[in-house]
Design a protein around this motif. Structure first.
Motif, short mmCIF file in Angstrom:
data_model
loop_
_atom_site.label_atom_id
_atom_site.label_comp_id
_atom_site.label_asym_id
_atom_site.label_seq_id
_atom_site.Cartn_x
_atom_site.Cartn_y
_atom_site.Cartn_z
N LEU A 237 -15.19 4.83 -5.01
CA LEU A 237 -14.16 4.93 -4.09
C LEU A 237 -14.69 5.49 -2.89
O LEU A 237 -14.31 5.09 -1.76
N ASP A 238 -16.04 6.17 -2.83
CA ASP A 238 -16.66 6.73 -1.72
C ASP A 238 -17.32 5.84 -0.93
O ASP A 238 -17.76 5.92 0.31
N ALA A 239 -17.54 4.31 -1.61
CA ALA A 239 -18.34 3.39 -0.85
C ALA A 239 -17.65 2.64 0.19
O ALA A 239 -18.18 1.52 0.77
N GLY A 240 -16.22 2.71 0.18
CA GLY A 240 -15.49 2.21 1.39
C GLY A 240 -14.38 2.50 1.53
O GLY A 240 -13.74 3.54 1.13
N GLU A 241 -13.24 1.78 2.27
CA GLU A 241 -11.92 2.17 2.37
C GLU A 241 -11.19 2.15 1.18
O GLU A 241 -11.62 1.54 0.12
N PRO A 242 -9.97 2.78 1.08
CA PRO A 242 -9.27 3.03 0.08
C PRO A 242 -8.98 1.78 -0.77
O PRO A 242 -8.39 0.95 -0.02
N PRO A 243 -9.11 1.35 -2.03
CA PRO A 243 -8.73 0.37 -2.55
C PRO A 243 -7.29 0.33 -3.15
O PRO A 243 -6.70 1.24 -3.01
N VAL A 244 -6.87 -0.92 -3.77
CA VAL A 244 -5.56 -1.29 -4.14
C VAL A 244 -5.75 -1.16 -5.61
O VAL A 244 -6.68 -1.89 -6.26
N VAL A 264 -6.27 -9.75 -7.96
CA VAL A 264 -7.48 -9.58 -7.32
C VAL A 264 -7.56 -10.56 -5.93
O VAL A 264 -7.60 -10.13 -4.70
N GLU A 265 -6.95 -11.68 -6.14
CA GLU A 265 -6.93 -12.69 -4.80
C GLU A 265 -5.88 -11.89 -4.02
O GLU A 265 -6.12 -12.14 -2.85
N ALA A 266 -4.85 -11.37 -4.33
CA ALA A 266 -3.64 -11.05 -3.55
C ALA A 266 -4.14 -9.88 -2.76
O ALA A 266 -3.91 -9.60 -1.57
N VAL A 267 -4.95 -8.73 -3.46
CA VAL A 267 -5.62 -8.07 -2.89
C VAL A 267 -6.47 -7.97 -1.81
O VAL A 267 -6.63 -7.71 -0.64
N ARG A 268 -7.54 -9.15 -2.15
CA ARG A 268 -8.39 -9.35 -1.19
C ARG A 268 -7.89 -10.32 -0.09
O ARG A 268 -8.48 -9.89 1.06
N ALA A 269 -6.87 -10.76 -0.22
CA ALA A 269 -6.14 -11.59 0.94
C ALA A 269 -5.56 -10.42 1.91
O ALA A 269 -5.57 -10.66 3.15
N GLN A 270 -5.50 -9.19 1.59
CA GLN A 270 -5.18 -8.22 2.48
C GLN A 270 -6.55 -7.33 2.97
O GLN A 270 -6.09 -6.37 3.66
N GLY A 271 -7.45 -7.93 2.73
CA GLY A 271 -8.98 -7.38 3.09
C GLY A 271 -9.04 -5.85 2.33
O GLY A 271 -9.94 -4.93 2.92
N ARG A 272 -8.58 -5.54 1.08
CA ARG A 272 -8.84 -4.58 0.55
C ARG A 272 -9.75 -4.67 -0.69
O ARG A 272 -9.72 -5.96 -1.31
N ARG A 273 -10.20 -3.52 -1.33
CA ARG A 273 -10.80 -3.79 -2.31
C ARG A 273 -10.01 -3.51 -3.69
O ARG A 273 -8.87 -2.93 -3.26
N VAL A 274 -10.38 -3.70 -4.80
CA VAL A 274 -9.58 -3.57 -6.09
C VAL A 274 -10.08 -2.65 -7.02
O VAL A 274 -11.19 -2.63 -7.28
N VAL A 275 -9.14 -1.59 -7.64
CA VAL A 275 -9.37 -0.69 -8.99
C VAL A 275 -8.62 -1.67 -10.19
O VAL A 275 -7.35 -1.79 -9.87
N LEU A 276 -9.23 -2.40 -10.76
CA LEU A 276 -8.42 -2.82 -11.81
C LEU A 276 -8.16 -2.52 -13.20
O LEU A 276 -9.38 -2.10 -14.01
#
Length: 404
Positions: A237-244, A264-276
């Motif tokens: 979480l600390d390493a970048g912008e807030p993920p989805v 994962v692909e849908a979140v990446r398309a928004q330029g975001r990282r993912v917590v799965l």
């Protein structure tokens, strides 16, 4: 005072009872929770410092047994009622009141135990649409669809009454007469009682004040969670912008067979990282990208304030936790009351209801893009303080006062 809190279902059924038990204990009374003894529920109740009286069978083996045996719902109900009655009878010694929620056969068994012992019984639902009202239609049961062309809610609840008699009436009444209790007509209304409780937040899921039914709305039952986030998750979480956050809890339905890749692909398309979140579907990253962090059970109360949005199935607990955190939501509803929660989140401007249970990269990406818009983000943040956190304490006080 000793209170038995009974449920049978998934984590969304168990955790609120743990919250209520903690509140009861804080007021100086004794509370024991009867729930399935699946390892994750045992850990949850142990963390809450709550005594567990195991239900008749852990829920995951029960699901496997019912599927393997090919039982229809009436047969499964009869098996559950008998098993739960025995389990709850053993747990109810010295109890002054039994509070029951979860699957209908389990609540019917809890009521039968209360009736045989002459103690108070309280029936609880976590969502308004479970309870009969002219303001909303009932859920459909498998094999009992609503009649074509019937849209009047009162008429649909009459259909639901007959459907529940058809599905559960024989099982409930065979067991009641076998243990020396009178049989019921209209089993739904008798098990729900004339004064059921509703443990949902009055902003997220209000009970209409003009409704003629006598319902006690306490607010949602929330178990406070002070666990720190795992160090590696905190570092992510600390390493970048807030993920989805993407997770579907106890859902493992066919519509989610490809949920990890899609999410994962849908979140990446928004330029975001993912917590799965792995959940019961055992979601796992589809590649070794450093922009995805997979996690098991985690403190959502600590995590959700740190994410950009929450993509989930629409369980009552996850919906409430995300709303309290001020996190925009995308709900992909699968079953039962989940479409209701999706509709409420969209109506309140807190997020987006996905159209249908099977997301694609395009459909989920479109919904997520809307949820991340400035308007929804602002609305979610603004409404968060209005979502109450004291529902469990309010319910505990009612129980100890003998009110409600």
């Amino acid at each position: 005072m000793r209170i038995l809190l009974s449920t049978y279902g998934s984590r969304g059924d168990v955790e609120p009872l743990a919250g209520l038990a903690a509140a009861v204990r804080a007021l100086g009374a004794e509370a024991v929770v009867s729930a399935p003894a699946d390892p994750e529920f045992c850990k949850l109740l142990d963390r809450a410092g709550v005594a567990l009286a195991p239900a008749f069978m852990p829920v995951r083996p029960w699901i496997a047994l019912a599927r393997r045996s090919g039982w229809k719902l009436p047969r499964a109900a009869a098996e559950m009622i008998a098993g739960q009655y025995d389990a709850l009878s053993a747990a109810a010694d010295g109890c002054d009141v039994i509070v029951a929620t979860g699957l209908f056969p389990s609540t019917a068994a809890a009521q039968a135990v209360a009736d045989t012992r002459g103690v108070r019984y309280v029936h609880v639902s976590y969502c308004p649409i479970i309870l009969p009202s002219p303001h909303h239609p009932p859920l459909e049961y498998p094999g009992q669809p609503h009649p074509a062309g019937v849209t009047d809610n009162t008429a649909l609840w009459a259909v639901n009454d007959r459907a529940m008699d058809a599905l559960f009436g024989e099982a409930v009444n065979d067991h009641r007469t076998r243990i020396g209790l009178p049989a019921f007509d209209h089993v739904r209304d008798r098990v729900f009682t004339p004064r059921p409780w509703l443990a949902s937040d009055p902003v997220l899921a209000p009970w209409p004040q003009t409704d003629p039914a006598d319902v006690v709305q306490t607010g949602a039952w929330i178990l406070p969670d002070d666990r720190p986030l795992p160090a590696d998750l905190a570092a992510f979480l600390d390493a970048g912008e807030p993920p989805v956050y993407v997770g579907f809890g106890s859902m493992a339905t066919p519509g989610l067979t490809d949920a990890a890749r899609t999410g994962v692909e849908a979140v990446r398309a928004q330029g975001r990282r993912v917590v799965l979140a792995r959940g019961w579907a055992d979601l796992a990253p589809v590649d070794e990208g450093e922009d995805v962090f997979a996690t098991g059970d985690v403190n959502q109360q600590a995590l959700f304030p740190r994410v950009a949005a929450v993509v989930h199935h629409g369980g009552a607990g996850t919906t409430t936790t995300a709303a309290r955190a001020g996190a925009p939501q995308v709900i992909v509803p699968q079953v039962a009351d989940q479409p209701y929660w999706a509709g409420r989140v969209e109506a309140l401007g807190l997020g987006v209801a996905h159209d249908g249970p099977t997301p694609t990269v395009g459909s989920l990406g479109s919904a997520l893009g809307r949820a991340l818009s400035p308007g929804i983000r602002a609305r979610a943040a603004d409404l968060a303080p209005a979502i109450r956190g004291d529902g469990a304490m309010a319910a505990a006080k009612l129980l100890l006062e003998g009110a409600g």
